[in-house]
Design a protein around this motif. Structure first.
Motif, PDB file in Angstrom:
ATOM      1  N   VAL A  62     -28.405  42.668  -1.892  1.00 51.32           N
ATOM      2  CA  VAL A  62     -28.652  42.653  -2.794  1.00 51.32           C
ATOM      3  C   VAL A  62     -29.767  40.910  -3.815  1.00 51.32           C
ATOM      4  N   GLY A  63     -30.196  40.012  -2.418  1.00 50.20           N
ATOM      5  CA  GLY A  63     -31.293  39.461  -1.666  1.00 50.20           C
ATOM      6  C   GLY A  63     -30.152  38.228  -2.541  1.00 50.20           C
ATOM      7  N   LEU A  64     -28.763  37.466  -2.052  1.00 49.68           N
ATOM      8  CA  LEU A  64     -28.131  36.176  -2.369  1.00 49.68           C
ATOM      9  C   LEU A  64     -28.835  35.907  -0.708  1.00 49.68           C
ATOM     10  N   ARG A  65     -28.388  34.518  -0.561  1.00 46.15           N
ATOM     11  CA  ARG A  65     -28.585  34.138   0.869  1.00 46.15           C
ATOM     12  C   ARG A  65     -27.437  32.914   0.242  1.00 46.15           C
ATOM     13  N   GLY A  66     -26.050  33.436  -0.305  1.00 43.23           N
ATOM     14  CA  GLY A  66     -25.434  31.960   0.240  1.00 43.23           C
ATOM     15  C   GLY A  66     -23.885  32.346  -0.673  1.00 43.23           C
ATOM     16  N   VAL A  67     -22.840  31.914  -0.841  1.00 38.70           N
ATOM     17  CA  VAL A  67     -21.691  32.297  -1.099  1.00 38.70           C
ATOM     18  C   VAL A  67     -20.900  30.620  -1.019  1.00 38.70           C
ATOM     19  N   GLN A  68     -20.443  30.454  -2.300  1.00 39.35           N
ATOM     20  CA  GLN A  68     -19.124  29.174  -2.284  1.00 39.35           C
ATOM     21  C   GLN A  68     -18.069  29.621  -1.944  1.00 39.35           C
ATOM     22  N   ILE A  69     -16.927  29.104  -1.159  1.00 41.90           N
ATOM     23  CA  ILE A  69     -15.862  30.179  -1.279  1.00 41.90           C
ATOM     24  C   ILE A  69     -15.018  28.984  -2.718  1.00 41.90           C
ATOM     25  N   PHE A  70     -14.177  29.397  -3.458  1.00 39.70           N
ATOM     26  CA  PHE A  70     -13.704  28.617  -4.051  1.00 39.70           C
ATOM     27  C   PHE A  70     -12.387  29.509  -3.335  1.00 39.70           C
ATOM     28  N   ASN A  71     -10.884  28.928  -3.568  1.00 35.45           N
ATOM     29  CA  ASN A  71      -9.556  29.332  -3.048  1.00 35.45           C
ATOM     30  C   ASN A  71      -8.324  28.938  -4.331  1.00 35.45           C
ATOM     31  N   THR A  72      -8.500  30.656  -5.654  1.00 33.94           N
ATOM     32  CA  THR A  72      -7.715  30.337  -6.471  1.00 33.94           C
ATOM     33  C   THR A  72      -6.711  31.157  -6.820  1.00 33.94           C
ATOM     34  N   HIS A  73      -6.062  31.205  -7.530  1.00 32.56           N
ATOM     35  CA  HIS A  73      -5.135  32.078  -7.543  1.00 32.56           C
ATOM     36  C   HIS A  73      -5.574  33.186  -9.177  1.00 32.56           C
ATOM     37  N   LEU A  88     -20.512  36.144  10.027  1.00 31.82           N
ATOM     38  CA  LEU A  88     -21.231  36.745   9.406  1.00 31.82           C
ATOM     39  C   LEU A  88     -22.239  36.538   8.923  1.00 31.82           C
ATOM     40  N   CYS A  89     -21.637  35.426   7.960  1.00 27.76           N
ATOM     41  CA  CYS A  89     -22.940  34.688   7.986  1.00 27.76           C
ATOM     42  C   CYS A  89     -24.561  34.445   8.498  1.00 27.76           C
ATOM     43  N   ASP A  90     -23.818  33.338   9.229  1.00 24.11           N
ATOM     44  CA  ASP A  90     -24.596  32.886  10.438  1.00 24.11           C
ATOM     45  C   ASP A  90     -25.712  34.226  11.037  1.00 24.11           C
ATOM     46  N   SER A  91     -25.065  35.798  10.955  1.00 19.61           N
ATOM     47  CA  SER A  91     -25.470  36.858  11.740  1.00 19.61           C
ATOM     48  C   SER A  91     -26.970  37.392  10.597  1.00 19.61           C
ATOM     49  N   LEU A  92     -25.935  37.563   9.114  1.00 23.09           N
ATOM     50  CA  LEU A  92     -26.947  37.361   8.116  1.00 23.09           C
ATOM     51  C   LEU A  92     -27.418  36.607   7.028  1.00 23.09           C
ATOM     52  N   GLY A  93     -27.857  35.294   7.982  1.00 18.59           N
ATOM     53  CA  GLY A  93     -28.729  35.028   7.320  1.00 18.59           C
ATOM     54  C   GLY A  93     -28.021  34.321   6.027  1.00 18.59           C
ATOM     55  N   LEU A  94     -26.439  34.209   5.991  1.00 24.39           N
ATOM     56  CA  LEU A  94     -26.590  33.746   4.809  1.00 24.39           C
ATOM     57  C   LEU A  94     -25.778  32.279   5.386  1.00 24.39           C
ATOM     58  N   LYS A  95     -25.879  30.862   3.247  1.00 27.87           N
ATOM     59  CA  LYS A  95     -25.179  29.882   4.133  1.00 27.87           C
ATOM     60  C   LYS A  95     -23.967  29.771   3.418  1.00 27.87           C
ATOM     61  N   LEU A  96     -22.958  29.116   3.538  1.00 32.70           N
ATOM     62  CA  LEU A  96     -21.736  29.111   3.366  1.00 32.70           C
ATOM     63  C   LEU A  96     -21.358  27.940   2.082  1.00 32.70           C
ATOM     64  N   CYS A  97     -20.642  27.250   1.565  1.00 28.35           N
ATOM     65  CA  CYS A  97     -20.731  26.258   1.130  1.00 28.35           C
ATOM     66  C   CYS A  97     -18.560  26.360   0.710  1.00 28.35           C
ATOM     67  N   ILE A  98     -17.918  24.867   0.782  1.00 29.53           N
ATOM     68  CA  ILE A  98     -16.445  25.897   0.064  1.00 29.53           C
ATOM     69  C   ILE A  98     -15.872  24.452  -0.427  1.00 29.53           C
TER      70      ILE A  98
END
Length: 357
Positions: free
Chosen positions: A74-85, A110-120
């Motif tokens: 859908v055109g997003l290029r990154g994710v920010q991970i939250f570890n919540t209950h 996977l993010c690297d192969s898809l061209g996505l950024k990742l934060c946590i």
């Protein structure tokens, strides 16, 4: 999936140009304009990201792949991970377990192969920094005190115990002051001693007078006259005295809403060694296991919002205060009960120095 699409459409809406043509003004040093094609297909560094909640250990490789592929589609290029209950039942993968670290590594691959950024986030939950590796000694602390009235002369008195939270308490000092000088004279004291969320570093408006003030020579330090059972044994001048027993306990704040195996105390933000423990116990491990992605696919650490509240004490605070300002804090502690010392202006100065330490 609907959340992903909503975030994408919202990002497009917020980025819609406010001008009549398709050109968008950009900061100096970049291209003069952004073409319509650039806008529809932005570089990764300019594209929107989305939150990605890992709900209470309900994480699988299949789910990770499906999520990231949908996010990319859908055109997003990154994710920010939250570890919540998020009030969910307990899943299979415990926070910071070996399998959890493997899942993070797989996500980065996977993010690297898809061209996505990742934060946590900096720790479990979405607020603050802490976790199960933070002991009570390393948790957020606050100043507490009790008052006990005694008559002068030969004193043998069990002192009232200050507030204790989380079964943790350490002594600071025992001071005696004449009972005629009452507390509560300093306005907005909770804010000024950083025990309220409305606290500010602003210079306060200072009343020109007080009902009564303590003289420096009126304050007697009796710390070494109280035994380990909290019994004060000393000789006091004639008259009525108020014994102020100062200590510190925990604020009791924990990380929230943490996924299972992630629950624990918020780290003491005023102690660099405690903060180092927080970093070494979690983020350092995460970085070392995924070093090849750092600074590129693994973009950084997210601190979503600060909801841990205030802390106003740590074990080394008196020494740091004296080193910073050239005078000791202990003999001024009655100010923290609302009793002015010397003058209202001088007492406000001590509180101001305390806030900006």
């Amino acid at each position: 999936m609907l959340v992903v699409v909503f975030m994408y459409l919202l990002s497009l809406l917020l980025c819609t140009p406010l001008y009549g043509n398709n050109d968008i003004l950009l900061p100096s040093g970049s291209k003069d304009t952004l073409s319509a094609d650039d806008f529809r297909n932005p570089d990764r560094d300019c594209a929107p990201m989305t939150w990605w909640h890992w709900i209470n250990g309900h994480v699988t490789r299949q789910g990770i792949r499906k999520d990231l592929e949908a996010i990319h589609s859908v055109g997003l290029r990154g994710v920010q991970i939250f570890n919540t209950h998020m009030y969910s039942s307990r899943g299979r993968v415990g926070f910071a377990s070996d399998e959890w670290f493997d899942m993070i590594g797989y996500s980065l691959h996977l993010c690297d192969s898809l061209g996505l950024k990742l934060c946590i986030t900096s720790g479990p939950g979405w607020s603050g920094s802490g976790g199960p590796w933070i002991s009570k000694e390393q948790a957020m602390k606050m100043l507490v005190f009790s008052e006990t009235e005694v008559e002068g002369g030969n004193v043998s008195q069990s002192l009232n115990v200050p507030q204790i939270k989380e079964q943790f308490y350490r002594e600071i000092a025992v001071l005696a002051v004449p009972s005629g000088v009452t507390g509560g004279q300093i306005k907005e004291l909770d804010e000024k001693k950083l025990s309220s969320n409305r606290a500010s570093l602003a210079v306060p408006s200072v009343p020109s007078f007080a009902d009564s003030v303590l003289n420096r020579e009126d304050i007697l330090n009796l710390t070494d006259r109280m035994d380990s059972d909290g019994v004060l044994r000393c000789e006091l001048p004639a008259g009525r005295w108020t014994i102020l027993r100062f200590g510190y306990t925990l604020t009791g704040k924990k990380v929230h809403p943490a996924a299972w195996d992630g629950d624990g105390y918020e780290v003491d933000k005023l102690d660099s060694l405690c903060v180092r423990q927080q970093f070494d116990s979690h983020l350092k491990v995460l970085f070392e296991k995924n070093s090849k992605y750092l600074g590129d696919t693994f973009e950084g650490v997210l601190f979503d919002s600060y909801e841990a509240g205030f802390q106003n004490w740590t074990a080394s605070l008196p020494e740091r205060f004296e080193e910073m300002y050239g005078y000791g804090l202990i003999d001024w502690l009655p100010v923290f009960t609302g009793r002015p010392i010397v003058s209202m202006a001088q007492s406000e100065k001590v509180l101001f120095d305390f806030r900006r330490l």
